[in-house]
Every structure is written in structure tokens, then in C-alpha cells.
Design a protein around this motif. Sequence first.
Motif, short mmCIF file in Angstrom:
data_model
loop_
_atom_site.label_atom_id
_atom_site.label_comp_id
_atom_site.label_asym_id
_atom_site.label_seq_id
_atom_site.Cartn_x
_atom_site.Cartn_y
_atom_site.Cartn_z
N ILE A 123 0.84 -1.20 0.00
CA ILE A 123 0.00 0.00 0.00
C ILE A 123 0.87 1.25 0.00
O ILE A 123 0.64 2.20 -0.77
CB ILE A 123 -0.93 0.00 1.23
N PHE A 124 1.89 1.26 0.84
CA PHE A 124 2.78 2.42 0.96
C PHE A 124 3.48 2.71 -0.37
O PHE A 124 3.50 3.86 -0.84
CB PHE A 124 3.81 2.16 2.06
N LEU A 125 4.05 1.68 -1.00
CA LEU A 125 4.76 1.88 -2.26
C LEU A 125 3.81 2.34 -3.37
O LEU A 125 4.16 3.21 -4.18
CB LEU A 125 5.47 0.59 -2.67
N SER A 126 2.61 1.77 -3.41
CA SER A 126 1.62 2.18 -4.43
C SER A 126 1.23 3.64 -4.26
O SER A 126 1.13 4.38 -5.25
CB SER A 126 0.38 1.29 -4.34
N ILE A 127 1.01 4.06 -3.03
CA ILE A 127 0.64 5.46 -2.78
C ILE A 127 1.79 6.39 -3.15
O ILE A 127 1.57 7.47 -3.73
CB ILE A 127 0.25 5.65 -1.30
N ILE A 128 3.03 6.00 -2.84
CA ILE A 128 4.18 6.83 -3.21
C ILE A 128 4.27 6.98 -4.73
O ILE A 128 4.48 8.08 -5.26
CB ILE A 128 5.48 6.22 -2.65
N ILE A 129 4.12 5.88 -5.46
CA ILE A 129 4.20 5.93 -6.91
C ILE A 129 3.09 6.79 -7.50
O ILE A 129 3.30 7.55 -8.46
CB ILE A 129 4.15 4.50 -7.50
N LEU A 130 1.90 6.71 -6.94
CA LEU A 130 0.74 7.40 -7.49
C LEU A 130 0.48 8.75 -6.82
O LEU A 130 -0.56 9.37 -7.10
CB LEU A 130 -0.51 6.52 -7.32
N ILE A 151 -7.14 3.22 -10.44
CA ILE A 151 -5.69 3.14 -10.62
C ILE A 151 -5.02 2.75 -9.31
O ILE A 151 -4.13 1.88 -9.29
CB ILE A 151 -5.14 4.47 -11.15
N VAL A 152 -5.43 3.38 -8.22
CA VAL A 152 -4.87 3.03 -6.91
C VAL A 152 -5.19 1.58 -6.57
O VAL A 152 -4.32 0.82 -6.10
CB VAL A 152 -5.41 3.97 -5.82
N PHE A 153 -6.43 1.19 -6.81
CA PHE A 153 -6.83 -0.20 -6.54
C PHE A 153 -6.00 -1.18 -7.36
O PHE A 153 -5.60 -2.24 -6.86
CB PHE A 153 -8.31 -0.38 -6.85
N ALA A 154 -5.72 -0.84 -8.63
CA ALA A 154 -4.97 -1.75 -9.50
C ALA A 154 -3.58 -2.02 -8.97
O ALA A 154 -3.13 -3.17 -8.92
CB ALA A 154 -4.90 -1.17 -10.92
N LEU A 155 -2.88 -0.98 -8.54
CA LEU A 155 -1.52 -1.18 -8.04
C LEU A 155 -1.50 -1.93 -6.72
O LEU A 155 -0.67 -2.82 -6.51
CB LEU A 155 -0.80 0.16 -7.91
N ILE A 156 -2.43 -1.60 -5.83
CA ILE A 156 -2.48 -2.31 -4.55
C ILE A 156 -2.87 -3.77 -4.77
O ILE A 156 -2.28 -4.68 -4.16
CB ILE A 156 -3.45 -1.62 -3.58
N VAL A 205 5.08 -3.63 -8.87
CA VAL A 205 4.47 -2.30 -9.06
C VAL A 205 5.47 -1.23 -9.48
O VAL A 205 5.06 -0.15 -9.90
CB VAL A 205 3.75 -1.84 -7.77
N TRP A 206 6.76 -1.52 -9.36
CA TRP A 206 7.78 -0.53 -9.73
C TRP A 206 8.62 -1.10 -10.86
O TRP A 206 9.71 -1.61 -10.66
CB TRP A 206 8.65 -0.19 -8.52
#
Length: 208
Positions: free
Chosen positions: A20-27, A87-92, A125-126
Motif C-alpha cells: 500500500i505504501f509503495l503504491s501510494i508513493i508511486i501514485l 488506478i490506486v486499486f490496480a496497483l495495490i 508495481v515498480w
Amino acid sequence: MVTALTLHRKLHWCAPIYGIFLSIIILSPLLRPGYLLHRDAVSTPRSFVTDTALGLGDTAPRAVPQDWFLALASQVLDGGIVVTGLIVFALIAASWGAIALVRTVWATPTGPRVGAESVAVTLTVWNPYVAERLLQGHWSLLLGYAALPWVVVAVVRAGQGTPGWWGCSPSASLSPDSHPLVWSLHSLLALWRHSLCHRPRGGESLAS
């Protein structure tokens, strides 16, 4: 005093929280106030079901059925929130799918492998593919991408006789590009599991 059960529970959530943390940082650039106006990720407060959204217009139906889905969803929620939320849901979901895949194919009685799960999350995700999809605004392709590890987990667990989450596959249907990819992977894995189940065991004669 920290018991083994308490430690196991804490370790169980380390990688998901990291995902969750990495996805939020990327987005994080997408989470600012306003509407996305970037390539295919253009969002408006309200969309409508038109001939183009249904693939009945004069142009190629390259945004079917995602435009139709957005038109319906924006009748309930703001279209900008819908696109950003997806988009957030997809990465998480992709990051958690990578964790589930590690736990399925590399299960150990000692508990979660936090290091391996964190590496899997980072690589999922990265990477250049996710970056390119974000730059092009391909939110529906990201949903299909997020379904890939869950499809693998579902097929492997089906071969083990344990339930898997098959509901991830329809998320790939929002994009005409990701739909064949996900279902092709599903078919190949199903054939692989079938071949393993019907492989002659040691000592068995191949002759009928």
C-alpha cells in the motif's frame, strides 16, 4: 511479552502494508485535487452512455467496454474519483497478488517470508511496464495486469484442492487488450495443471 502467534500476525501484514505504501508513493502525483487530463486517463465528473462508449460509432471501439463502465459508474460517483480510485486499486491489488503468489508457491511453516514478499511487491508495481501504462493513462490495462498474479494463485490453489479467488479475472474484461492476455494465461496454466494431474507416476506403465 511477544508470543510466536503475535509475531506471526505482525509479519503477515508487513508486506501488504508495504505494498500500500509503495503504491501510494508511486501514485502520489495523481492524488492531488482535480481531474486527470492525461492521454487515456481523462476523467470528467459525469460521463454518458453514447454510441462510441458502446462501440457503435464510426471510430474504432478501442475504449470498449471501459467507457461504458465509466459512464455507469459516474452516475453514482464522481468520474474523477472513479478513475483515480481504480488506478490506486490496480496497483495495490497487483502488489497483494504478488504476495499471495509468493505465499502460495513458497509456503513455509515458519511464517511469511517478508523479504521475498517485499521484493515481489517492488518488482510488481515498480517496473517499466507499470510506468509506461501510467504515462499513457491506461488504467484498464493496469486492472488486467493486477489480475495476472491472482489468476496464477487461483490455478495453483485449484490444483492443490484449496479455494482460490477467481473473481479477479473479470477485471481484465474492461480492456480489449488485457482480456486476451489474462484469459490466455488462465488457459495455459489450466493446461499445465491438467498435464501434471495426468502425468504417469513412478512405477506406472505407460502402456494401457
